[in-house]
Design an enzyme around this catalytic site. Structure first.
Site, mmCIF file in Angstrom:
data_model
loop_
_atom_site.group_PDB
_atom_site.id
_atom_site.type_symbol
_atom_site.label_atom_id
_atom_site.label_comp_id
_atom_site.label_asym_id
_atom_site.label_seq_id
_atom_site.Cartn_x
_atom_site.Cartn_y
_atom_site.Cartn_z
ATOM 1 N N CYS A 57 0.687 -1.183 0.234
ATOM 2 C CA CYS A 57 0.389 0.081 -0.038
ATOM 3 C C CYS A 57 0.838 1.539 -0.080
ATOM 4 C CB CYS A 57 -1.449 -0.161 1.053
ATOM 5 S SG CYS A 57 0.271 0.010 2.757
ATOM 6 N N ASP B 167 9.215 30.535 -30.156
ATOM 7 C CA ASP B 167 10.513 31.001 -30.676
ATOM 8 C C ASP B 167 9.708 30.711 -32.951
ATOM 9 O OD1 ASP B 167 12.901 31.124 -31.641
ATOM 10 O OD2 ASP B 167 13.431 29.727 -32.046
ATOM 11 N N CYS C 270 2.815 1.984 3.116
ATOM 12 C CA CYS C 270 4.784 1.175 2.305
ATOM 13 C C CYS C 270 5.976 1.898 2.285
ATOM 14 C CB CYS C 270 4.737 0.083 1.806
ATOM 15 S SG CYS C 270 3.388 -1.772 2.911
#
Length: 741
Positions: free
Chosen positions: A21, A435, A24
Site C-alpha cells: 500500500c 520562438d 509502505c
C-alpha cells in the site's frame, strides 16, 4: 544501475518487493530520505521502484539496500511485472473462491442450512484464511517486527479477529446450538445472540485477493507504453556481406543493411539507397518520411520501401530510443507535488484506523451492555468492517498510475515528459511563448539574395562569412555555410572566434577581423548597403550583415518556410484557451509576416536571449503561468526560466536539456498534444484522489456505526483500487490534435 546525476551525486534506481500500500512506500521513502548522504528519494507504489540521488562519498548502494531490507522489504534486480504478480495471485484466488462459495451459501442462505453447518464452515474457511491469505499475515508480522503497520495489517487483523472469535464461539460458547445459518439481516438485528463469522473471514480474503488480482492486471496495462518501447529494440543487424550479427556488436562507423519492412538496427546515416521510413513509434507522426543518402535515421523505425545501407552512429544506451526509454522510466518513477498530500495522509492513516477500530469495538460493547444485550456480534462486525474498509490502496495508486499511463501515452505520441511535476505545471499554463525559427518555421534557412558593397566580390564576402559561421550552430549561420558549399567555396580556418548570443560572431580570417550577424553589429552601414536594405522586393527576409574594418561589406538575405502544420498548431493552442506570444531575434518585418500567416497576434521582434529571458520573468511576475517553446541555443535561457519549457526535438541538445517537455518531432501540433495530455492526466489524478478521499471519509463512519458489513467493506475496498487504476487507463485513449487531421 547507478548513473551520474550531477558533479558529485549518483542517481540509482532499484525495484522494491513486498509493498502492499501507499503507507509502505511512504515509510521506505522517509527512511531513505533521512539517511546521511541521500539528497532525494522517491518510492513509487504503482511501479514498485525506488529512485535515489545520493553522495557516494557519504553513502553507498549496499547501505541504501540495507535500509530497505532493514524495514522488512525486499530489493530485487528485476521485480516481477504486475502481470506476473497477477499470475502468482491466481492459484490462491481460485482456491479461495472454490472454498468460500459453499461457506457463504451454508452460512447465509437459510435453504442451505443444516445441523452442524458451523463445523463445515470452519473446515472450509481455514485453508482460505491461512493459505490463500498467508501473504497478508506474513507481511503484517514482518511489519510489526519493525514497529510498523500497513494495509496488510488491517486485513490480517480483521480476518483473524473474525476467524478466532468464531472458533471460540463455536467451541466454547455453543454457537452450533442455533442449528441454522445467519443471514446478513440477522447479523444486525439479533445482537444478543452468538454467531460465527467464518464466511466473513473467507469472503474478505477472497474479495481482497480478487481486487488485488484485478489491480495487478490493470497496473500491468499502465506500463504497456514503456514495454512497447522496450519491444521496439532491434536484436539483430545485417552487414553488407549478408551476415546477421547482434546489434550489441555494432560500433559507430559500422555499416548495416535495412531491407523493406525491417526495423533500422540503430541510429545512423544513410550512405546508400532511398526509401521512406515510418517514424511513428518515435515521433508520433503518422506519415512516413522520405530518406536518401546523407539523411539521418533513428533506430527501431521501419523501412517501408527501398533497400538502405546505413552507417551506424549512436549505439547502445546513446540511441534516441534508449534515451526515450530512460526518460520515460525516470518520469514514471517521479511524483507530482499533489501526491505529497496523499503521502502525508497515508503515513498516519493505518495507525489512526487501528485506533478507530478499537474505539468502535469498545463503544459497541458499551452500547450493547447498556441495552442489556451482552453479545459481541455487533461490536466484532463493526470493528472488522472499519479495519477492512479503511485500507488506503486507492490513495496510493491514485497519482502514480495516472503518471505512468500519461507519460507512457505521451511517449507513444512523440512527447517526452520529464516527470510528474511537469504534468502538474502544464495543467496550470495560461500563456505560451513561441520562438520563430525552427519552431514555427522549418528552420532550414536558405540564402535568397546576396548584396555586396562597392569593391567587394561575392566570393570574398561569402568566404569570410562562411569561415566565421562554421563555428556557430545558429540556423542563419548554417544557411550561410551550406550556401558557400553550394557555390564551391570552402571555408578557411578561423582564429580568435567569439560570439555574442543574439547579435553575431567575430573571428579573424586571413589576418582580418570579420564580424557577421545583425547589420548594426557588423559595422557602419554605407549608402549602397543602406539602399539595399530599403528595397521592398527583398523583404521580408532575415538579413545577415558581414563587415570588416568597421564597415558593412555586404548582406545576405535569408528566408525560411513556415511549417505546413504551424497554423493548425496555433488554432489548437488557442482552443486550449492559451494566450500566444511569438518572440524572435529576427527583424520586425519577418516576424510580423510569419505571425500573420499562422494567426499569432502578439509579436516581439529583435529580442536578444537575455531579453527573451527578461520578458518571460516579467510575465511570470505579473502572475502568468508561462510555457516557452523553442529549439535553439538562444532559446535555452528562456526555456529554463519558463514555468514549463517545451523543446522541439529536432533542435539543439542544449534546448532539450533546458526543457521539461521534448517534442520528438518538429510538428508544433505536438505542443498542443503535450499540454492537452498534461491537463487530461492531471484532471485524472485529481479525480482519483477525490474518489480515494471521499471513499474513506464516507466508508469509515458507516462501518463504525454498524451500517457496513465487513463483506461489503472488502468488496468496496477492492473496487476503489480497481476504479482509480481503470480510470487512469482511460488516458491510453488520448488521441491528440495530430490524430484529428
Amino acid at each position: 544501475m547507478p548513473e551520474v546525476a550531477s558533479n558529485t551525486a549518483i542517481l540509482e534506481e532499484f525495484e522494491v518487493g513486498g509493498m502492499t500500500c501507499a503507507s509502505c512506500a511512504a515509510r521506505i521513502e522517509r527512511a531513505l530520505a533521512g539517511h546521511e548522504g541521500v539528497e532525494s528519494a522517491a518510492v513509487n507504489y504503482a511501479s514498485h521502484r525506488a529512485t535515489i540521488t545520493y553522495d557516494p562519498a557519504l553513502v553507498g548502494s549496499p547501505e541504501l539496500i540495507e535500509v530497505v531490507t532493514g524495514l522488512g522489504y525486499l530489493v530485487v534486480d528485476d521485480a516481477a511485472p504486475p502481470e506476473s504478480e497477477a499470475r502468482a495471485i491466481l492459484p490462491r484466488l481460485v482456491a479461495a473462491i472454490v472454498l468460500t462459495v459453499p461457506v457463504v451459501a451454508i452460512s447465509m442462505i437459510p435453504a442451505f442450512g443444516f445441523a452442524g453447518w458451523p463445523w463445515v464452515a470452519l473446515v472450509l474457511s481455514t485453508p482460505v484464511v491461512f493459505w490463500s491469505g498467508w501473504s497478508f499475515h506474513v507481511t503484517a508480522i514482518r511489519n510489526l517486527r519493525h514497529h510498523a503497520v500497513a494495509m496488510d495489517t488491517l486485513i490480517s487483523l480483521g480476518t483473524l479477529a473474525a476467524y478466532f472469535w468464531s472458533l471460540v464461539a463455536l467451541v466454547f460458547l455453543g454457537a452450533d446450538s442455533h442449528g441454522g445459518n445467519m443471514s446478513l439481516g440477522a447479523m444486525f438485528s439479533d445482537h444478543g445472540s452468538t454467531y460465527v463469522y467464518f464466511e466473513t473471514s473467507a469472503l474478505i480474503i477472497s474479495l481482497v485477493l480478487l481486487g488485488r488480482y484485478f489491480e495487478a492486471r490493470a497496473r500491468s496495462r499502465s506500463g504497456d507504453a514503456l514495454r512497447a518501447l522496450l519491444d521496439l529494440t532491434v536484436k539483430m543487424a545485417r552487414t553488407e556481406d549478408g551476415e546477421d550479427i547482434p546489434v550489441s556488436e555494432l560500433k559507430p562507423g559500422d555499416r548495416f543493411v535495412v531491407r523493406p519492412g525491417e526495423r533500422v538496427a540503430t541510429d545512423g546515416l544513410v550512405v546508400d539507397g532511398q526509401s521512406s521510413v515510418d517514424t511513428s513509434m518515435i515521433t508520433g507522426e503518422p506519415l512516413p518520411v522520405e530518406v536518401g543518402v546523407g539523411a539521418e535515421v533513428v533506430g527501431a523505425t521501419i523501412n517501408v520501401s527501398g533497400r538502405l545501407v546505413v552507417e551506424a552512429g549512436a549505439v547502445g544506451s546513446q540511441t534516441v530510443l534508449a534515451q526515450i526509454i530512460r526518460l520515460v522510466e525516470t518520469a514514471q518513477g517521479t511524483k507530482a507535488p499533489i501526491q505529497r498530500l496523499a503521502d502525508r495522509i497515508s503515513s498516519v492513516f493505518v495507525p489512526i484506523v487501528l485506533i478507530v477500530a478499537l474505539f468502535t469495538l469498545i463503544a459497541w460493547l458499551i452500547v450493547d451492555a447498556a441495552a442489556g444485550e451482552f453479545g459481541v456480534s455487533r461490536a466484532i462486525t463493526a470493528a472488522v468492517a472499519v479495519l477492512i474498509v479503511a485500507c488506503p490502496c486507492a490513495l496510493g495508486l491514485a497519482t502514480p498510475t495516472a503518471i505512468m499511463v500519461g507519460t507512457g501515452r505521451g511517449a507513444s505520441l512523440g512527447v517526452l515528459i520529464k516527470g510528474g511535476e511537469v504534468l502538474e505545471t502544464a495543467y496550470k499554463i495560461d500563456t505560451v511563448v513561441l520562438d520563430k525559427t525552427g519552431t514555427i518555421t522549418e528552420g532550414r534557412m536558405q540564402v535568397s539574395c546576396v548584396v555586396t558593397a562597392d569593391g567587394v566580390s561575392t566570393d570574398q564576402l561569402l568566404t569570410r562569412a562562411a569561415t566565421i559561421e562554421t563555428a556557430s550552430e545558429h540556423p542563419l549561420a548554417q544557411a550561410l555555410v551550406a550556401y558557400a558549399y553550394e557555390q564551391k567555396i570552402v571555408p578557411r580556418p578561423v582564429n580568435n572566434f567569439s560570439s555574442e548570443p543574439g547579435r553575431g560572431a567575430t573571428g579573424e580570417v586571413d589576418g582580418v577581423v570579420v564580424r557577421v550577424g545583425r547589420v548594426d553589429f557588423a559595422g557602419d552601414v554605407p549608402d549602397d548597403i543602406s539602399r539595399a536594405l530599403a528595397r521592398p522586393e527583398l523583404q521580408p527576409a532575415s538579413v545577415v550583415g558581414v563587415g570588416w574594418d568597421g564597415v558593412v561589406k555586404g548582406l545576405f538575405f535569408v528566408t525560411d518556410a513556415i511549417k505546413p502544420t504551424s497554423a493548425e498548431a496555433v488554432v489548437a493552442l488557442k482552443s486550449l484557451d492559451l494566450n500566444l506570444i511569438m518572440i524572435t531575434g529576427d527583424n520586425q518585418a519577418v516576424a510580423e509576416m510569419v505571425a500573420e500567416k499562422v494567426g499569432i497576434d502578439n509579436v516581439i521582434a529583435q529580442a536578444l536571449p537575455k531579453e527573451k529571458l527578461a520578458r518571460v520573468a516579467q510575465w511570470q511576475s505579473e502572475g502568468l503561468q508561462v510555457a516557452v517553446i523553442g529549439d535553439g541555443v538562444n532559446d535555452a535561457p528562456a526555456l529554463a526560466q519558463g514555468d514549463l519549457g517545451i523543446a522541439i526535438g529536432t533542435g539543439t541538445d542544449v534546448a532539450i536539456e533546458a526543457s521539461d517537455l521534448t517534442l520528438v518531432s518538429g510538428d508544433l501540433r505536438a505542443a498542443a498534444d503535450a499540454i492537452a495530455l498534461a491537463r487530461r492526466t492531471f484532471s485524472t489524478i485529481r479525480g482519483n484522489l477525490f474518489w480515494a478521499f471521499a471513499y474513506n471519509v464516507a466508508a469509515i463512519p458507516l462501518a463504525a456505526f454498524g451500517l457496513l458489513n465487513p463483506v461489503i467493506a472488502a468488496a468496496a475496498m477492492g473496487f476503489s483500487s480497481v476504479f482509480v487504476v481503470t480510470n487512469s487507463l482511460r488516458l491510453r485513449r488520448f488521441k491528440g490534435y495530430r490524430a484529428k487531421q
